[in-house]
Design a protein around this motif. Structure first.
Motif: not given
Length: 177
Positions: A106, A109-110, A112-113
């Motif tokens: 998680r 992903r954050q 990366y975003t």
């Protein structure tokens, strides 16, 4: 492996107790620097306290229980076949590891975003202490380390814009994320 599991359990108990104390006593206080120091110190203490050996009554009681209890197994044939070589400590450690893995994915992903948003945002200003970005696909105002995200779609008065910008600059100067 059970020693590591017991240690992680004790760390979790310490973190929970310190967090409860924080929520009850410190969360609503306006002493932000003190709150930050408290949170940093209890993080360190939570990992140190379980390593300390307590002196006293516990060592005198340990000799009283010298017998072993008979092992009791509860479950179906399928459950016994799947987990016959897995102790409860190992299962709990696997569950803990799964939680760590999910949290790490998680966070990845954050990040990366956030990296994508930094790369695709329009650069409004570049300064030695900050980079002012306008996200293309999001209406937001915020900061991450030295990046300030400022949506040009927000409708603030000039005084409000300055107040919000000054607030974000405090985050930048203190390297918040």
């Amino acid at each position: 492996m059970s020693v590591l599991l017991i240690y992680l359990f004790e760390v979790s108990v310490c973190l929970g107790a310190f967090y409860l104390l924080y929520k009850l006593a410190f969360a609503k206080q306006k002493y932000f620097n003190l709150n930050r120091w408290y949170l940093l110190m209890v993080l360190i203490l939570s990992f140190v306290i379980p390593t300390m050996q307590l002196q006293g009554g516990i060592s005198s009681v340990s000799g009283m229980y010298s017998g072993l209890l008979e092992e009791i197994r509860i479950g179906t044939q399928l459950g016994q076949a799947l987990f016959s070589n897995l102790s409860w400590q190992e299962a709990l450690l696997m569950l803990y590891g799964l939680g760590v893995l999910i949290s790490a994915v998680r966070l990845g992903r954050q990040l990366y975003t956030l990296n994508q948003m930094i790369r695709t945002s329009e650069r409004l200003a570049v300064n030695k202490s900050y980079v002012l970005l306008s996200p293309r696909d999001r209406k937001m105002i915020g900061s991450f380390f030295n990046y300030i995200f400022w949506s040009t779609e927000e409708s603030f008065s000039q005084a409000e814009k300055q107040l919000v910008f000054d607030h974000e600059m405090v985050h930048v100067s203190q390297k918040h994320s």
